[in-house]
Design an enzyme around this catalytic site. Structure first.
Site, short mmCIF file in Angstrom:
data_model
loop_
_atom_site.label_atom_id
_atom_site.label_comp_id
_atom_site.label_asym_id
_atom_site.label_seq_id
_atom_site.Cartn_x
_atom_site.Cartn_y
_atom_site.Cartn_z
CD GLU A 168 -1.22 -2.23 2.17
OE1 GLU A 168 -0.04 -2.51 2.05
OE2 GLU A 168 -1.81 -3.07 2.86
CB CYS A 219 -0.37 -4.52 8.24
SG CYS A 219 0.77 -3.25 8.03
CB SER A 269 14.88 -44.64 -0.84
OG SER A 269 15.52 -45.43 0.28
CB ALA A 270 18.82 -47.04 -1.47
NE ARG A 328 18.19 -29.52 -2.99
CZ ARG A 328 19.31 -30.32 -3.17
NH1 ARG A 328 20.25 -29.80 -3.60
NH2 ARG A 328 19.24 -31.60 -2.57
CB CYS A 344 -0.75 -0.70 5.36
SG CYS A 344 0.94 -1.16 4.92
#
Ligand code: AOF
Ligand code: ZN
Length: 356
Positions: free
Chosen positions: A56, A93, A178-179, A201, A102
């Site tokens: 704002e 706010c 996973s393995a 990421r 604001c």
């Protein structure tokens, strides 16, 4: 175009402006425009991140500059927005944080009406709508609320739960492994999936792994393009657990713009998450290994599961998740898929707990 359509168009513009702000950090993305009595946009602003002007105020600054540039700044410079309507994606706010309230800035600028899309869930910052009404300003809310809510979904959740929004990410074969039995796991999924992980990421505040993973894999945990070059945005790196880590581990290398690394020497996930929240982390990606991942899931601390699934069968004992505390099938955690997409040969699946 009717006046109502112009207001909606103004809100769409405010939502678009909000996207210019940072996806991560302690503050939400917010956009604002000021429209005149015919519904035309006369000024625009958006929030550029914690410590900078709110949307704002940015829009009021834009207005002031435009008026000054055309020699139309009123003698009562405080009342620059007299008769105008502020269209904002979030309730203005009501508090003094890193910047002033604001609601007050809008009142002082003389706006006649405020339209906002969705409420501010912050305990201290909310209440702006009432302050504006008390000052005699017409206030309307709910315009394009669903779009505004989607824009700040992660920030709202983190603010409400007072801990980071947790995305649990893992790679998996079609049969949930996973393995392989000998522990080898490199590149279950293809380069497209890897690229996606690294791009994500750049959009989160922090990435967390357990000490076991650091010792076993010596990961760098940076956000990199496929050619190995670092992206500009890097998440804070977090190691969870009490085991001492070799100071020479790659995760501690902070050269060339790599992020800081912190070790949280605790096994208490709630206290770890509180500490991260205090440090400003709002979106955390938990990347393993299976023990840490299972602990987060078992304690219902996962907001969203992000699974990269390869069309491979591995079989054997090494599963992507271990003990979840599910002793009998009625206790299974029931999720719903919110996104399924093919990335090269693999699938990316996003799932959330129902009602979460
Ligand atoms: C708004 N407009 O553009 C934003 C709001 O520490 P501060 O002063 O930056 O305040 C941060 C809080 O203000 C934040 O947690 C959220 O409740 C609200 N964000 N509010 O009126 C804005 N970014
Ligand atoms: Zn504000």
């Amino acid at each position: 175009m009717s006046f109502n359509e112009k207001q909606e168009q103004a809100m769409r513009r405010a939502l678009e402006l909000a996207l210019n702000g940072p996806v991560k950090g302690v503050n939400p993305r917010v956009g604002a425009v000021l429209i005149d009595q015919s519904g035309e946009i006369v000024a625009e602003g958006w929030h550029r991140g914690a410590g900078t002007a709110h949307a704002e105020v940015a829009a009021l600054n834009d207005l002031r500059e435009k008026l000054a540039a055309s020699g139309q700044l009123p003698t009562d410079a405080a009342q620059i927005a007299r008769g105008l309507t502020a269209v904002v994606t979030l309730e203005p706010c009501n508090h003094t944080g890193k910047t002033g309230p604001c609601a007050l800035a809008l009142i002082e600028a003389g706006v006649e009406k405020v339209i906002f899309a969705t409420n501010d869930p912050g305990r201290e910052s909310s209440g702006g709508a009432n302050t504006l009404r008390d000052a005699g300003i017409t206030v309307e809310s709910g315009l394009l609320k669903a779009d505004a809510d989607e824009l700040i979904r992660i920030w709202v959740k983190a603010t409400e739960q007072k801990r980071p929004y947790v995305t649990l990410k893992y790679g998996s074969s079609l049969d949930g492994r996973s393995a392989a039995a000998d522990g080898t796991s490199k590149w279950i999924t293809g380069p497209e999936a890897r690229r996606d992980v690294h791009l994500r990421r750049t959009q989160i505040d922090a990435i967390l792994v357990g000490t076991g993973t650091v010792i076993a894999d010596d990961p760098e945990l940076t956000a990199r393009a496929l050619d190995g070059s670092l992206y500009a945005e890097q998440p804070l790196r977090v190691i969870l657990g009490e085991t001492e880590i070799d100071p020479g581990a790659r995760i501690f290398d902070t050269s060339e713009g790599k992020a800081e690394t912190v070790q949280l020497r605790t096994r208490d996930l709630h206290s770890a998450l509180s500490r991260l929240y205090e440090m400003g982390v709002r979106h955390l990606m938990v990347e393993g290994g299976a023990t840490v991942a299972s602990e987060f899931a078992r304690h219902d601390l996962v907001n969203e599961y992000l699974v990269y699934m390869a069309p491979k069968l591995i079989g054997g004992p090494i599963t992507s998740l271990g003990n979840l505390g599910v002793a009998t099938i009625d206790q299974a955690k029931v999720l719903e898929f919110v996104e399924i997409k093919q990335l090269g040969p693999d699938l990316i699946i996003r799932a959330v707990e129902r009602g979460n």
